[in-house]
Write a protein that holds these residues in place. Structure first.
Motif, mmCIF file in Angstrom:
data_model
loop_
_atom_site.group_PDB
_atom_site.id
_atom_site.type_symbol
_atom_site.label_atom_id
_atom_site.label_comp_id
_atom_site.label_asym_id
_atom_site.label_seq_id
_atom_site.Cartn_x
_atom_site.Cartn_y
_atom_site.Cartn_z
ATOM 1 N N UNK A 55 2.976 10.352 -9.730
ATOM 2 C CA UNK A 55 1.445 10.551 -10.306
ATOM 3 C C UNK A 55 1.181 9.405 -10.923
ATOM 4 N N UNK A 56 1.569 8.171 -10.189
ATOM 5 C CA UNK A 56 1.118 6.907 -10.868
ATOM 6 C C UNK A 56 -0.334 6.739 -10.357
ATOM 7 N N UNK A 57 -1.126 6.265 -11.143
ATOM 8 C CA UNK A 57 -2.464 6.185 -10.700
ATOM 9 C C UNK A 57 -2.527 4.599 -9.813
ATOM 10 N N UNK A 58 -3.917 4.530 -8.923
ATOM 11 C CA UNK A 58 -4.043 3.075 -8.381
ATOM 12 C C UNK A 58 -4.649 2.206 -9.512
ATOM 13 N N UNK A 59 -4.423 1.072 -9.652
ATOM 14 C CA UNK A 59 -4.882 0.165 -10.603
ATOM 15 C C UNK A 59 -6.112 -0.316 -9.734
ATOM 16 N N UNK A 60 -6.730 -1.217 -10.397
ATOM 17 C CA UNK A 60 -7.994 -1.796 -9.778
ATOM 18 C C UNK A 60 -7.483 -2.756 -8.499
ATOM 19 N N UNK A 61 -6.566 -3.605 -8.574
ATOM 20 C CA UNK A 61 -5.925 -4.588 -7.608
ATOM 21 C C UNK A 61 -5.636 -3.797 -6.480
ATOM 22 N N UNK A 80 0.813 -1.209 0.182
ATOM 23 C CA UNK A 80 0.074 0.020 0.109
ATOM 24 C C UNK A 80 1.047 1.312 0.138
ATOM 25 N N UNK A 81 1.887 1.136 0.731
ATOM 26 C CA UNK A 81 2.773 2.627 1.033
ATOM 27 C C UNK A 81 3.516 2.575 -0.299
ATOM 28 N N UNK A 82 3.761 1.644 -1.203
ATOM 29 C CA UNK A 82 4.568 1.586 -2.317
ATOM 30 C C UNK A 82 3.703 2.245 -3.410
ATOM 31 N N UNK A 107 -7.239 -4.086 -2.620
ATOM 32 C CA UNK A 107 -6.197 -4.304 -1.434
ATOM 33 C C UNK A 107 -6.508 -3.195 -0.557
ATOM 34 N N UNK A 108 -6.558 -2.089 -0.865
ATOM 35 C CA UNK A 108 -6.760 -1.021 0.136
ATOM 36 C C UNK A 108 -8.073 -1.026 0.897
ATOM 37 N N UNK A 109 -9.126 -1.496 0.384
ATOM 38 C CA UNK A 109 -10.569 -1.636 1.169
ATOM 39 C C UNK A 109 -10.423 -2.706 2.230
ATOM 40 N N UNK A 110 -9.503 -3.857 1.582
ATOM 41 C CA UNK A 110 -9.260 -5.170 2.457
ATOM 42 C C UNK A 110 -8.618 -4.701 3.686
ATOM 43 N N UNK A 111 -7.630 -4.003 3.353
ATOM 44 C CA UNK A 111 -6.537 -3.520 4.612
ATOM 45 C C UNK A 111 -7.114 -2.635 5.505
#
Length: 308
Positions: free
Chosen positions: A116-122, A105-107, A126-130
């Protein structure tokens, strides 16, 4: 051995060392080795090994660039001090949750804020689960102890932030594994050791020499040098996702081993955190897509061979 077999061999080596890092770092608290001392021992030994090799190979020019220095400050000195200090406050299971579990997540956050690299779906999944796991864990811990998080948990999270920034910068600057390993160890030693010797408290007299030797060799050679090189070789042969997913299991396995080995307890809150952060970090749903992709490639190859 085939390239794939070699890859899994390197993964096994990395897992053993990374899992051992969790156990031995927790032992520092039991053996009365402070974070100041452990950081100094780690980089002093690595410096004594790597610097003569660089001089012999006449490969020191890269050290004078800004990249190795910045990597050493973030992923070397600050990361080690925060991480080693955290093990003096909380059990090994907390490291799996707030350090290794939070690193992916921190990476992703570091890549977003720095480049400015956007989050992908995965990453979003992961963010929601964590966040869900940490919320449930904090509520359970508050009910049991009256405190949701401790100083050690915060230090582990700071370590995860440092390692996330380190990973993103390393990828962006494209340093080789050898230059990254040597640069971090050497610059960390050059900057930290004089400060340690002149200003920081020392407790080496409180630990036995056998314990100091064991920790110095393991952290200075195995963690700093061997694990870094073996992990890079595993990625070359298996790919970043497969190698990274398997290796990430090591700290979680170490947290379970610490229960009987170090007599540490697993509360329902910690179990919830381990499961949630483990799933979020490993992203097991990607394995199914990965296997489907491999199967499609194999089917296409078989079809091509039969046609010929």
């Amino acid at each position: 051995m085939t390239s794939r077999t070699q890859g899994y061999l390197f993964v096994a080596i990395t897992m053993c060392i990374w899992g051992g890092f969790t156990i031995t770092s927790r032992l520092n608290a039991l053996w009365h080795i402070s974070a100041w001392d452990m950081t100094a021992l780690r980089f002093a030994l690595a410096f004594c090994i790597l610097m003569p090799i660089l001089i012999y190979r006449k490969d020191t020019a890269f050290l004078w660039k800004k990249e190795p220095f910045l990597l050493a400050m973030v992923g070397g000195v600050v990361y080690c001090l925060a991480c080693y200090s955290a093990f003096h406050f909380v059990p090994a299971a907390h490291a799996a949750i707030f350090l290794n579990g939070c690193i992916p997540l921190c990476t992703a956050l570091a890549a977003f804020f720095l480049f400015k690299q956007p989050f992908d779906r995965h990453t979003w999944i992961s963010l929601v689960i964590m966040l869900s796991a940490i919320t449930i864990m904090s509520l359970l811990m508050y009910e049991q102890t009256g405190v949701a998080f401790g100083v050690g948990d915060l230090l582990f999270f700071v370590s995860a932030i440092c390692w996330g920034i380190f990973t993103v910068l390393l990828k962006q600057w494209k340093l080789s594994a050898w230059h990254a390993t040597a640069g971090v160890a050497i610059w960390s030693a050059i900057i930290y050791l004089p400060i340690y010797l002149l200003f920081l408290p020392k407790q080496l007299d409180q630990a036995s020499w056998s314990h100091l030797v064991i920790q110095s060799v393991f952290h200075g050679i195995f963690v700093v040098i061997i694990a870094t090189l073996s992990y890079v070789e595993a990625i070359k042969r298996l790919g970043a996702f497969r190698a990274g997913s398997v290796v990430t299991l090591a700290p979680f396995i170490a947290a379970l081993i610490a229960v009987p080995l170090l007599n540490e307890a697993l509360s329902p809150a910690i179990v919830c955190g381990l499961v949630g952060m483990g799933v979020g970090a490993l992203q097991p749903w990607r394995w199914f897509r990965y296997k489907d992709s491999l199967q499609r490639q194999l089917d296409r190859q078989n079809k091509t061979d039969s046609t010929e």
